[in-house]
Design a protein around this motif. Sequence first.
Motif, short mmCIF file in Angstrom:
data_model
loop_
_atom_site.label_atom_id
_atom_site.label_comp_id
_atom_site.label_asym_id
_atom_site.label_seq_id
_atom_site.Cartn_x
_atom_site.Cartn_y
_atom_site.Cartn_z
N LYS A 50 -13.61 -17.88 -44.51
CA LYS A 50 -13.75 -19.13 -43.76
C LYS A 50 -15.02 -19.87 -44.19
O LYS A 50 -15.01 -21.08 -44.39
N GLU A 53 -14.40 -21.35 -47.63
CA GLU A 53 -13.53 -22.52 -47.54
C GLU A 53 -14.30 -23.73 -47.04
O GLU A 53 -14.14 -24.84 -47.54
N GLU A 54 -15.16 -23.53 -46.05
CA GLU A 54 -15.97 -24.64 -45.53
C GLU A 54 -16.92 -25.16 -46.59
O GLU A 54 -17.11 -26.37 -46.71
#
Length: 118
Positions: A50, A53-54
């Motif tokens: 996550k 991805e950010e």
Amino acid sequence: MDLSIILMGAGILVIIVSLFMSRSKTMDADTEDISVTLYKETSQIKRRLKVIEEELLLEQPTFKVPSSKPTTSGIHQILVSQVLALHKQGYTISQIVERSSLTPQQIEKIIATGGKLL
């Protein structure tokens, strides 16, 4: 004598069953430990993914909507924007040539002028 043989056989049977029961409890505990460890590692991987991805979403270059008219040298404004974006990302001229339909001289000229007045 028959009774003593039966009692001895029952005793041996109880000992064997108790050995399997203790191993079963150990295996259950090991399985539970592995399950908890796997759950923790999976959740860590999900959190890391996550974050990555950010970071990727934040690092994407923003492009202005280019005008649909070509520049004076016949190179479309979309290609100019693409060349400048790739150059900002650290690509070499030879790498940009592979990704576009332009010559190295055209790419050098775009980079030198910043995409203006080609």
